[in-house]
Motif scaffolding. Sequence first.
Motif, short mmCIF file in Angstrom:
data_model
loop_
_atom_site.label_atom_id
_atom_site.label_comp_id
_atom_site.label_asym_id
_atom_site.label_seq_id
_atom_site.Cartn_x
_atom_site.Cartn_y
_atom_site.Cartn_z
N PHE A 1 0.85 -1.19 0.00
CA PHE A 1 0.00 0.00 0.00
C PHE A 1 0.88 1.24 0.00
CE2 PHE A 1 0.92 -0.39 4.53
CZ PHE A 1 1.04 0.92 4.95
N SER A 2 0.27 2.39 -0.23
CA SER A 2 0.98 3.66 -0.14
C SER A 2 0.13 4.67 0.59
CB SER A 2 1.31 4.20 -1.54
OG SER A 2 1.94 5.47 -1.44
N GLY A 3 0.78 5.58 1.29
CA GLY A 3 0.08 6.72 1.84
C GLY A 3 -0.25 7.69 0.72
N ALA A 4 -1.22 8.58 0.98
CA ALA A 4 -1.63 9.55 -0.03
C ALA A 4 -0.99 10.92 0.18
CB ALA A 4 -3.15 9.67 -0.06
N GLY A 5 -0.02 11.01 1.09
CA GLY A 5 0.70 12.26 1.26
C GLY A 5 1.61 12.57 0.09
N ASN A 6 1.91 11.55 -0.71
CA ASN A 6 2.75 11.71 -1.91
C ASN A 6 2.41 10.55 -2.83
OD1 ASN A 6 4.69 12.53 -3.73
ND2 ASN A 6 6.43 11.83 -2.51
N LEU A 7 1.31 10.69 -3.55
CA LEU A 7 0.75 9.59 -4.34
C LEU A 7 0.30 10.10 -5.70
CD1 LEU A 7 -0.39 6.60 -4.45
CD2 LEU A 7 -2.54 7.58 -3.60
N VAL A 8 0.63 9.34 -6.74
CA VAL A 8 0.24 9.70 -8.11
C VAL A 8 -0.56 8.56 -8.72
CG1 VAL A 8 1.10 10.22 -10.44
CG2 VAL A 8 2.26 11.16 -8.43
N THR A 9 -1.65 8.91 -9.38
CA THR A 9 -2.43 7.95 -10.14
C THR A 9 -3.06 8.69 -11.32
OG1 THR A 9 -4.07 6.17 -9.99
CG2 THR A 9 -4.56 8.20 -8.80
N THR A 10 -3.97 8.04 -12.00
CA THR A 10 -4.66 8.69 -13.11
C THR A 10 -6.15 8.74 -12.82
OG1 THR A 10 -5.03 6.65 -14.34
CG2 THR A 10 -2.95 7.84 -14.77
N ARG A 11 -6.83 9.62 -13.50
CA ARG A 11 -8.28 9.72 -13.34
C ARG A 11 -8.95 8.41 -13.74
NH1 ARG A 11 -11.23 13.81 -12.39
NH2 ARG A 11 -9.45 15.17 -12.77
N LYS A 12 -8.43 7.77 -14.78
CA LYS A 12 -9.01 6.51 -15.24
C LYS A 12 -8.97 5.47 -14.12
CE LYS A 12 -8.51 2.99 -18.85
NZ LYS A 12 -7.73 2.58 -20.05
N VAL A 13 -7.84 5.37 -13.44
CA VAL A 13 -7.71 4.41 -12.33
C VAL A 13 -8.62 4.81 -11.18
CG1 VAL A 13 -6.14 3.47 -10.58
CG2 VAL A 13 -5.38 3.68 -12.97
N PHE A 14 -8.61 6.09 -10.82
CA PHE A 14 -9.43 6.54 -9.70
C PHE A 14 -10.91 6.27 -9.95
CE2 PHE A 14 -11.73 9.40 -6.95
CZ PHE A 14 -11.00 9.38 -5.77
N ASP A 15 -11.36 6.55 -11.16
CA ASP A 15 -12.77 6.31 -11.48
C ASP A 15 -13.12 4.83 -11.38
OD1 ASP A 15 -13.16 9.00 -11.88
OD2 ASP A 15 -13.12 8.89 -14.07
N ALA A 16 -12.18 3.97 -11.76
CA ALA A 16 -12.44 2.53 -11.71
C ALA A 16 -12.43 2.01 -10.27
CB ALA A 16 -11.40 1.78 -12.54
N VAL A 17 -11.51 2.51 -9.47
CA VAL A 17 -11.37 2.03 -8.09
C VAL A 17 -12.45 2.61 -7.19
CG1 VAL A 17 -9.82 1.99 -6.07
CG2 VAL A 17 -8.89 1.67 -8.38
#
Length: 203
Positions: free
Chosen positions: A156-172
């Motif tokens: 897992f990762s903390g969200a204090g320094n986290l990168v993803t994409t909108r496509k992934v966020f929308d799916a998750v």
Amino acid sequence: MGPMAMSTATTRPDVSVIIPHYNDPVRLRLCLTELFKNDTRGVEIIVVDNGSPTPIDALIADFPIVTFLTEPEKGAAPARNAGVAASSGAILAFIDADCVPDLDWLSSVRSAAARADLVGGRVSVFDETSPPRSGAEAFEAVFAFNFKRYVEKQGFSGAGNLVTTRKVFDAVGPFRNGISEDTEWTRRAVSMGYRLIYAGDLR
């Protein structure tokens, strides 16, 4: 009741930076000041305040191209979700209000997004206490927020320094409140088959 806009950015970005904030305007100012030492072309910056009792009017005035929102539901999860909902970039970069991005953080965000579905970066602790430090303070400065261990050993990762994409966020789906929201979210993404890596250059 949904988020209330206080000011708005004017350019269409490819990167959206989401910063949840609660009652820490001094560190938020430092975070934004250092962020604007980066190349911010094509970037929108969204601060989501959780109804801080300390006013942030001076910050709103001093950073007019930052979008400031208020999210009345308490917690980093609803604040981050509100920021994502208000954003338009294809790349989502999460950083906490008490974090100080490196001068190349935004360029590292872009390169990280091209390498994996989710990328946890390096978080080093800087000491704000006057010496001498206690044993606990010294220990925390060395061992706290070991994102490399979180990502590579614990999944897992903390969200204090986290990168993803909108496509992934929308799916998750959104962060869930009332739990360790970043741990749960990144583990949920990994369980769905998305690839999580650690990037030491995302500092």
